[in-house]
Design a protein around this motif. Structure first.
Motif, PDB file in Angstrom:
ATOM      1  N   VAL A  67     -51.812 -52.385 -16.357  1.00 48.86           N
ATOM      2  CA  VAL A  67     -50.708 -51.559 -15.892  1.00 48.86           C
ATOM      3  C   VAL A  67     -51.285 -50.215 -15.442  1.00 48.86           C
ATOM      4  N   ASP A  68     -50.870 -49.769 -14.268  1.00 48.64           N
ATOM      5  CA  ASP A  68     -51.270 -48.456 -13.760  1.00 48.64           C
ATOM      6  C   ASP A  68     -50.143 -47.464 -14.018  1.00 48.64           C
ATOM      7  N   ILE A  69     -50.480 -46.307 -14.538  1.00 47.92           N
ATOM      8  CA  ILE A  69     -49.489 -45.265 -14.782  1.00 47.92           C
ATOM      9  C   ILE A  69     -49.672 -44.150 -13.758  1.00 47.92           C
ATOM     10  N   ASN A  70     -48.613 -43.887 -13.003  1.00 46.78           N
ATOM     11  CA  ASN A  70     -48.613 -42.808 -12.001  1.00 46.78           C
ATOM     12  C   ASN A  70     -49.813 -42.867 -11.076  1.00 46.78           C
ATOM     13  N   GLY A  71     -50.142 -44.087 -10.642  1.00 47.06           N
ATOM     14  CA  GLY A  71     -51.230 -44.242  -9.682  1.00 47.06           C
ATOM     15  C   GLY A  71     -52.604 -44.163 -10.288  1.00 47.06           C
ATOM     16  N   GLY A  72     -52.742 -44.585 -11.545  1.00 47.25           N
ATOM     17  CA  GLY A  72     -54.046 -44.574 -12.202  1.00 47.25           C
ATOM     18  C   GLY A  72     -55.104 -45.256 -11.358  1.00 47.25           C
ATOM     19  N   GLN A  73     -56.270 -44.641 -11.265  1.00 49.79           N
ATOM     20  CA  GLN A  73     -57.327 -45.094 -10.361  1.00 49.79           C
ATOM     21  C   GLN A  73     -57.942 -46.409 -10.824  1.00 49.79           C
ATOM     22  N   PHE A  74     -58.277 -47.268  -9.876  1.00 52.32           N
ATOM     23  CA  PHE A  74     -58.960 -48.532 -10.166  1.00 52.32           C
ATOM     24  C   PHE A  74     -60.282 -48.258 -10.875  1.00 52.32           C
ATOM     25  N   ASN A  75     -60.545 -49.013 -11.925  1.00 54.84           N
ATOM     26  CA  ASN A  75     -61.765 -48.843 -12.708  1.00 54.84           C
ATOM     27  C   ASN A  75     -62.531 -50.161 -12.702  1.00 54.84           C
ATOM     28  N   PRO A  76     -63.682 -50.237 -12.030  1.00 54.50           N
ATOM     29  CA  PRO A  76     -64.415 -51.505 -11.938  1.00 54.50           C
ATOM     30  C   PRO A  76     -65.082 -51.923 -13.240  1.00 54.50           C
ATOM     31  N   LEU A  77     -64.993 -51.092 -14.285  1.00 57.39           N
ATOM     32  CA  LEU A  77     -65.530 -51.474 -15.586  1.00 57.39           C
ATOM     33  C   LEU A  77     -64.446 -51.937 -16.554  1.00 57.39           C
ATOM     34  N   ALA A  78     -63.186 -51.768 -16.165  1.00 58.07           N
ATOM     35  CA  ALA A  78     -62.067 -52.204 -17.011  1.00 58.07           C
ATOM     36  C   ALA A  78     -61.749 -53.670 -16.732  1.00 58.07           C
ATOM     37  N   PRO A  79     -61.210 -54.394 -17.714  1.00 54.22           N
ATOM     38  CA  PRO A  79     -60.925 -55.813 -17.514  1.00 54.22           C
ATOM     39  C   PRO A  79     -59.758 -56.044 -16.560  1.00 54.22           C
ATOM     40  N   PHE A  80     -59.859 -57.131 -15.785  1.00 51.22           N
ATOM     41  CA  PHE A  80     -58.783 -57.538 -14.895  1.00 51.22           C
ATOM     42  C   PHE A  80     -58.521 -59.019 -15.115  1.00 51.22           C
ATOM     43  N   GLY A  81     -57.260 -59.349 -15.368  1.00 53.29           N
ATOM     44  CA  GLY A  81     -56.881 -60.738 -15.568  1.00 53.29           C
ATOM     45  C   GLY A  81     -55.449 -60.809 -16.039  1.00 53.29           C
ATOM     46  N   GLY A  82     -54.940 -62.032 -16.218  1.00 51.26           N
ATOM     47  CA  GLY A  82     -53.508 -62.179 -16.411  1.00 51.26           C
ATOM     48  C   GLY A  82     -53.063 -62.757 -17.730  1.00 51.26           C
ATOM     49  N   TYR A  83     -51.793 -62.509 -18.033  1.00 51.26           N
ATOM     50  CA  TYR A  83     -51.054 -63.187 -19.098  1.00 51.26           C
ATOM     51  C   TYR A  83     -50.309 -64.377 -18.461  1.00 51.26           C
ATOM     52  N   LYS A  84     -49.799 -65.230 -19.317  1.00 54.76           N
ATOM     53  CA  LYS A  84     -48.901 -66.320 -18.907  1.00 54.76           C
ATOM     54  C   LYS A  84     -49.527 -67.140 -17.771  1.00 54.76           C
ATOM     55  N   GLN A  85     -48.748 -67.480 -16.741  1.00 56.81           N
ATOM     56  CA  GLN A  85     -49.271 -68.338 -15.679  1.00 56.81           C
ATOM     57  C   GLN A  85     -50.032 -67.560 -14.599  1.00 56.81           C
ATOM     58  N   SER A  86     -50.369 -66.322 -14.905  1.00 49.66           N
ATOM     59  CA  SER A  86     -51.304 -65.593 -14.038  1.00 49.66           C
ATOM     60  C   SER A  86     -52.749 -65.871 -14.416  1.00 49.66           C
ATOM     61  N   GLY A  87     -52.970 -66.695 -15.449  1.00 46.49           N
ATOM     62  CA  GLY A  87     -54.319 -67.134 -15.735  1.00 46.49           C
ATOM     63  C   GLY A  87     -54.813 -66.759 -17.103  1.00 46.49           C
ATOM     64  N   ASN A  88     -56.128 -66.802 -17.242  1.00 50.35           N
ATOM     65  CA  ASN A  88     -56.777 -66.502 -18.514  1.00 50.35           C
ATOM     66  C   ASN A  88     -58.146 -65.904 -18.219  1.00 50.35           C
ATOM     67  N   GLY A  89     -58.770 -65.343 -19.230  1.00 49.65           N
ATOM     68  CA  GLY A  89     -60.074 -64.735 -19.017  1.00 49.65           C
ATOM     69  C   GLY A  89     -59.937 -63.398 -18.321  1.00 49.65           C
ATOM     70  N   ARG A  90     -61.052 -62.712 -18.204  1.00 48.34           N
ATOM     71  CA  ARG A  90     -61.067 -61.392 -17.576  1.00 48.34           C
ATOM     72  C   ARG A  90     -62.272 -61.249 -16.656  1.00 48.34           C
ATOM     73  N   GLU A  91     -62.114 -60.436 -15.637  1.00 50.15           N
ATOM     74  CA  GLU A  91     -63.192 -60.094 -14.715  1.00 50.15           C
ATOM     75  C   GLU A  91     -63.475 -58.597 -14.814  1.00 50.15           C
ATOM     76  N   TYR A  92     -64.623 -58.192 -14.298  1.00 50.50           N
ATOM     77  CA  TYR A  92     -65.094 -56.802 -14.232  1.00 50.50           C
ATOM     78  C   TYR A  92     -65.702 -56.320 -15.551  1.00 50.50           C
ATOM     79  N   GLY A  93     -66.734 -55.479 -15.403  1.00 56.51           N
ATOM     80  CA  GLY A  93     -67.365 -54.824 -16.529  1.00 56.51           C
ATOM     81  C   GLY A  93     -67.911 -55.802 -17.557  1.00 56.51           C
ATOM     82  N   ARG A  94     -68.057 -55.340 -18.802  1.00 55.37           N
ATOM     83  CA  ARG A  94     -68.615 -56.202 -19.850  1.00 55.37           C
ATOM     84  C   ARG A  94     -67.693 -57.373 -20.156  1.00 55.37           C
ATOM     85  N   PHE A  95     -66.385 -57.185 -19.898  1.00 59.39           N
ATOM     86  CA  PHE A  95     -65.426 -58.261 -20.150  1.00 59.39           C
ATOM     87  C   PHE A  95     -65.686 -59.429 -19.200  1.00 59.39           C
TER      88      PHE A  95
END
Length: 477
Positions: free
Chosen positions: A436-464
């Motif tokens: 979730v981005d709050i007030n246009g929080g900047q994209f962070n390539p070290l933070a995890p990206f991935g979904g709950y529910k039918q948006s998938g599983n697992g995470r991409e980016y950074g150590r995750f």
């Protein structure tokens, strides 16, 4: 740039065991969606081609897995430098094959993969490749041969977010890029070889999902499959992969909500929300395609959206001033157009856009960028992923109602909240979504990206993202 001139691309070939493999069988045409012209062809790969690539990857695995992680990270940084040297070529290739405006292609399609590769490489130095817990030695080791299946909307970025962490982890890879946008995969393969990646560590097999994708997912010598694509494609890959109990990482669809709170800066929220919904002609899995607004502010938000929409020009993707190009294919245009017609038929208020082609664009895979207001939360356009420039504005009554609407789809990939910081954070914590981005929080390539529910599983980016491609071993002593 002259829109009537198509760039030239290499003859069709897979990339197996460190080199291009000439192909003289059936091919798949790569079409410029802005003009309808065939710009290149790639092989229509077979299960036999997959076998050859898997054999090469299997043979290359032991030596690459034994390479020091610092050495692997150095190769990844060299890949980033190679991509940077060819960034304009990459931008033109992707713009031509899937219609992204050239200005977007330069930063979103060419520059982001460079940044992401550098970020992933940076994780190596302080990653816990081994650690001690009481009397146990914990080791993190490569899984083996990884199949990566990537989509057409951000073709190189999606390759990088899978292939680079997989390689850094010590795995070997067989990639199936989208047949709609396959051209940057060849550039990546050439760059990787020039960066010192040993032959067989990275391979590319072109083809369709039902043939090459399924052959990869079910192959007994593939140890993991990572897919970014539609939820239906993810379900199929998971089912096929289950026969060999291989690891499956899925980054799938989304129907992300941008929640505008009563205490938000409305103009900023509307500007950022619309930019997310329409960037890349709405062909973004994490786009904020639902805008949730307080009922008493609905009409004011709609007026601001109407004004903001006037800043978006739709047209020739080679024009530096174009903000919205065509959709990636004629099939995608037909699909999105049907959703726009459905929104009208279901009684949503049409604010801008609507059915039909944009004025002055009688050919090409163009739709009118569209905004619907007074959308019912359970309507088709509020529940299903459209993957086009279509925004649904949904009124809500209070915080609980907003959270309920935000969580009311089968998806949970992305989201946003605009408002006073603590208020927004409280709402963000209640949203069932991977980020979730709050007030246009900047994209962070070290933070995890991935979904709950039918948006998938697992995470991409950074150590995750790196951890997704590693096995964990415990040695007691």
């Amino acid at each position: 740039m002259n829109s009537n001139r198509e760039p030239s691309f290499p003859a069709p070939a897979h990339w197996i065991d460190g080199r291009a493999i000439p192909f003289d069988g059936p091919v798949i045409e790569v079409v410029n969606p802005a003009t309808g012209a065939v710009i290149a062809t790639v092989p229509e790969g077979t299960a036999g081609d997959v076998d050859r690539a898997v054999v090469a990857a299997t043979a290359a695995f032991p030596a690459w897995a034994a390479t020091d992680p610092a050495e692997r990270a150095a190769v990844m940084r060299s890949i980033a430098a190679g991509l940077k040297a060819r960034s304009e070529e990459i931008a033109v290739a992707i713009s031509t094959e899937m219609g992204a405006p050239i200005s977007l292609a330069r930063w979103g399609q060419a520059a982001m993969p460079i940044m992401s590769t550098e970020a992933i490489a940076s994780v190596e130095s302080d990653f816990p490749w081994s650690e001690e817990i009481a009397n146990s030695l914990i080791l993190r080791e490569p899984i083996g041969v990884v199949a990566a299946i990537t989509p057409w909307n951000f073709p190189l970025q999606q390759v990088v977010t899978k292939v680079v962490p997989a390689l850094l982890a010590g795995n070997t890879v067989v990639l199936k890029p989208s047949e709609l946008a396959p051209l940057s995969a060849r550039i990546f393969a050439e760059v990787a070889a020039e960066a010192g990646l040993p032959a067989g560590v990275f391979n590319v097999v072109h083809g369709t999902g039902p043939v090459v994708g399924e052959a990869l997912a079910g192959h007994p010598a593939i140890d993991m499959v990572s897919l970014t694509g539609s939820t239906s494609a993810g379900k199929r890959v998971a089912a096929v992969a289950s026969g060999t109990v291989k690891r499956v990482a899925l980054e799938l669809g989304g129907k992300s909500a941008a929640v505008i709170l009563p205490d938000a800066d409305l103009k900023d929220a509307v500007t950022r929300g619309l930019a997310s919904a329409w960037t890349n002609s709405g062909q973004v899995c994490g786009a904020y395609t639902r805008m949730l607004v307080p009922a008493e502010l609905h009409d004011q938000v709609v007026d601001l959206l109407r004004e903001a929409a006037g800043e978006y020009t739709t047209g020739d993707p080679t024009d530096e001033n174009t903000r919205l190009g065509p959709l990636a294919s004629e099939a995608q245009r037909t699909r999105v157009a049907a959703y726009i017609e459905r929104g009208v038929a279901d009684g949503a208020t049409l604010v801008v856009g609507g059915p039909g082609r944009p004025v002055g664009l009688p050919t090409g895979a163009y739709v009118k960028p569209t905004i619907f207001a007074n959308v019912e939360p359970d309507s088709v356009i509020a529940q299903e992923e459209i993957f086009g420039p279509v925004l649904a504005v949904i009124p809500y009554t209070d915080d609980d109602h907003a959270v309920w609407i935000a969580n009311s789809t089968i998806y949970g990939l992305n989201g946003a909240v605009f408002g006073e910081t603590e208020h927004a954070l409280a709402i963000a914590k209640r949203m069932r979504t991977g980020q979730v981005d709050i007030n246009g929080g900047q994209f962070n390539p070290l933070a995890p990206f991935g979904g709950y529910k039918q948006s998938g599983n697992g995470r991409e980016y950074g150590r995750f993202g790196l951890e997704e491609f590693l096995e964990t071993k415990a040695i007691q002593r």
